[in-house]
Design a protein around this motif. Structure first.
Motif, PDB file in Angstrom:
ATOM      1  N   THR A 124       0.868  -1.309   0.015  1.00 35.72           N
ATOM      2  CA  THR A 124      -0.109   0.066   0.137  1.00 35.72           C
ATOM      3  C   THR A 124       0.819   1.222   0.085  1.00 35.72           C
ATOM      4  O   THR A 124       0.610   2.055  -0.734  1.00 35.72           O
ATOM      5  CB  THR A 124      -0.926  -0.050   1.181  1.00 35.72           C
ATOM      6  N   VAL A 125       1.865   1.413   0.699  1.00 34.17           N
ATOM      7  CA  VAL A 125       2.740   2.378   0.952  1.00 34.17           C
ATOM      8  C   VAL A 125       3.418   2.709  -0.559  1.00 34.17           C
ATOM      9  O   VAL A 125       3.442   3.778  -1.098  1.00 34.17           O
ATOM     10  CB  VAL A 125       3.834   2.240   1.755  1.00 34.17           C
ATOM     11  N   GLY A 126       4.047   1.670  -1.226  1.00 36.98           N
ATOM     12  CA  GLY A 126       4.563   1.819  -2.307  1.00 36.98           C
ATOM     13  C   GLY A 126       3.730   2.105  -3.497  1.00 36.98           C
ATOM     14  O   GLY A 126       3.864   3.066  -4.382  1.00 36.98           O
ATOM     15  N   GLY A 127       2.549   1.535  -3.389  1.00 33.77           N
ATOM     16  CA  GLY A 127       1.538   2.029  -4.504  1.00 33.77           C
ATOM     17  C   GLY A 127       1.012   3.454  -4.433  1.00 33.77           C
ATOM     18  O   GLY A 127       1.015   4.048  -5.171  1.00 33.77           O
ATOM     19  N   MET A 128       0.797   3.837  -2.970  1.00 36.13           N
ATOM     20  CA  MET A 128       0.540   5.259  -2.940  1.00 36.13           C
ATOM     21  C   MET A 128       1.466   6.141  -3.093  1.00 36.13           C
ATOM     22  O   MET A 128       1.363   7.061  -3.866  1.00 36.13           O
ATOM     23  CB  MET A 128      -0.126   5.506  -1.525  1.00 36.13           C
ATOM     24  N   VAL A 129       2.884   5.935  -2.898  1.00 34.23           N
ATOM     25  CA  VAL A 129       3.725   6.859  -3.434  1.00 34.23           C
ATOM     26  C   VAL A 129       4.042   6.601  -4.933  1.00 34.23           C
ATOM     27  O   VAL A 129       4.132   7.862  -5.555  1.00 34.23           O
ATOM     28  CB  VAL A 129       5.167   5.987  -2.833  1.00 34.23           C
ATOM     29  N   SER A 130       3.719   5.669  -5.494  1.00 34.97           N
ATOM     30  CA  SER A 130       3.775   5.590  -6.773  1.00 34.97           C
ATOM     31  C   SER A 130       2.596   6.505  -7.297  1.00 34.97           C
ATOM     32  O   SER A 130       2.798   7.287  -8.407  1.00 34.97           O
ATOM     33  CB  SER A 130       3.631   4.269  -7.378  1.00 34.97           C
ATOM     34  N   LEU A 131       1.119   6.197  -6.935  1.00 34.68           N
ATOM     35  CA  LEU A 131       0.450   7.017  -7.542  1.00 34.68           C
ATOM     36  C   LEU A 131       0.480   8.520  -7.299  1.00 34.68           C
ATOM     37  O   LEU A 131       0.219   9.172  -8.287  1.00 34.68           O
ATOM     38  CB  LEU A 131      -0.902   6.550  -6.644  1.00 34.68           C
ATOM     39  N   TRP A 132       1.002   9.132  -6.205  1.00 32.35           N
ATOM     40  CA  TRP A 132       1.152  10.408  -5.964  1.00 32.35           C
ATOM     41  C   TRP A 132       2.345  11.096  -6.760  1.00 32.35           C
ATOM     42  O   TRP A 132       2.349  12.199  -7.119  1.00 32.35           O
ATOM     43  CB  TRP A 132       1.178  10.766  -4.600  1.00 32.35           C
ATOM     44  N   SER A 133       3.290  10.059  -7.124  1.00 32.76           N
ATOM     45  CA  SER A 133       4.302  10.378  -7.776  1.00 32.76           C
ATOM     46  C   SER A 133       3.860  10.635  -9.201  1.00 32.76           C
ATOM     47  O   SER A 133       4.346  11.793  -9.939  1.00 32.76           O
ATOM     48  CB  SER A 133       5.270   9.451  -7.897  1.00 32.76           C
ATOM     49  N   LEU A 134       2.871  10.027  -9.779  1.00 39.02           N
ATOM     50  CA  LEU A 134       2.430  10.229 -11.030  1.00 39.02           C
ATOM     51  C   LEU A 134       1.775  11.534 -10.852  1.00 39.02           C
ATOM     52  O   LEU A 134       1.850  12.382 -11.947  1.00 39.02           O
ATOM     53  CB  LEU A 134       1.415   9.080 -11.558  1.00 39.02           C
TER      54      LEU A 134
END
Length: 352
Positions: A124-134
């Protein structure tokens, strides 16, 4: 095709039970293979797919980070967020994809409740960081290209602050299930873990958490991406119209338009299945559904560790050139010079 009804068992998990079965004692996702959810071939196929995501995702993101460390010209503030994206993808591939590969091979969550919480939290952390990075990439390009703030200069400290913000937002989304607002439980075919989308449980307030994730972690970043890239496209089309006789400007407009479309589609492919499935479950409590379909959102989101770097990093000519040099695949300075000249117009409208 089997249908299932959810049956809650204490606090660590829920069990999808076939509609014609009443014995729930033999279905714990932490103790026995979940063969009632599908044939072993399905589990082994998923294990092989997750192994591919683990190997490919880990390799491509490690190469991205190593390339940035080796080549000083890549360590610009415009590339900080791409490295941040690579770190997030690496977290998901090395923890989430590997755990799923291992558990699908055994056909159940063999790592137990603690392993489930660790996998769910890190993914979840990695996915959310990826999402907000986009979203930050889109916002950064809007600031740099469209200049809505006039002569404002996007500096390294701004880029670092944006990277820190993505991790802060990710923790806001990932920590609550650890402290009682929702929970991390086996999902889909019970070999991966994520927030509890499935059950109605007043103690954990699952429904409110799902709505929070949909609004804060999908609607807001998606709206940011659509707004920023639409403004970028409008500006490009205006520039192309004003310079209709310039072939290079027209080519730049087409290339950037294609890039923007791919970026938005990549975001939707990655996160729309999760958002749609969660909302469907929240609004159709008690209705049976196929657990094999419920596994799709998790797999698609983990696949982003491979296709996100392809879109945002390998399609970046500067990154690609340095990566070829690092791997000993460079075709010479002439090509680099030619490439640099051919993308001069494109570079004027984005940090490519």
């Amino acid at each position: 095709q089997k249908s299932f009804r959810p049956t809650e068992i204490p606090e660590d998990f829920w069990i999808p039970i076939p509609l014609d079965t009443n014995n729930i004692t033999a279905f714990s996702p932490y103790l026995v293979p979940q063969d009632h959810l599908g044939s072993p071939a399905i589990f082994y196929s998923m294990s092989a797919f997750m192994f591919f995501l683990f190997v490919a995702g880990t390799a491509i993101n490690v190469l991205t980070i190593a390339c940035t460390i080796q080549y000083k010209k890549l360590r610009s503030h415009l590339n900080y967020i791409l490295v941040n994206l690579a770190v997030a993808n690496l977290l998901v591939s090395s923890m989430g994809s590997f755990t799923c590969f291992y558990c699908f091979a055994f056909r159940y969550m063999i790592l137990g409740p603690l392993g489930c919480k660790i996998e769910g939290f890190t993914a979840t952390v990695g996915g959310m960081v990826s999402l907000w990075s986009l979203a930050v990439i889109a916002f950064e390009r809007w600031l740099v290209v469209c200049k809505p703030l006039g002569n404002f200069s996007f500096k390294p400290n701004h880029a670092i602050a944006c990277c820190a913000m993505t991790w802060f937002f990710a923790l806001i989304a990932a920590v609550p299930p650890l402290v009682g607002w929702s929970r991390y439980i086996p999902e889909g075919m019970q070999c991966s873990c994520g927030p509890d989308w499935y059950t109605t449980n007043n103690k954990f307030n699952n429904e409110s958490f799902v709505m929070f994730l949909f609004c804060f972690c999908f609607a807001v970043p998606f709206s940011t991406i659509v707004f920023c890239y639409s403004q970028l496209l409008f500006m490009l089309k205006s520039a192309a119209k004003a310079q209709a006789e310039s072939a290079s400007t027209q080519k730049a407009e087409r290339e950037v338009t294609r890039m923007v479309v791919v970026m938005v589609l990549g975001f939707l492919v990655c996160y729309l299945p999760y958002a749609s499935f969660a909302l469907w479950v929240v609004n159709h409590r008690g209705q049976p559904f196929d657990l094999r379909l419920a596994t799709v959102p998790s797999c698609v989101s983990k696949a982003s560790t491979v296709y996100n770097p392809v879109i945002y990093i390998l399609l970046n000519k500067q990154f690609r050139s340095c990566l070829r040099k690092m791997l000993g695949m460079s075709e010479g300075d002439d090509e680099d010079s030619s490439t640099s000249q051919s993308v001069t117009e494109v570079s004027k409208v984005g940090p490519s």
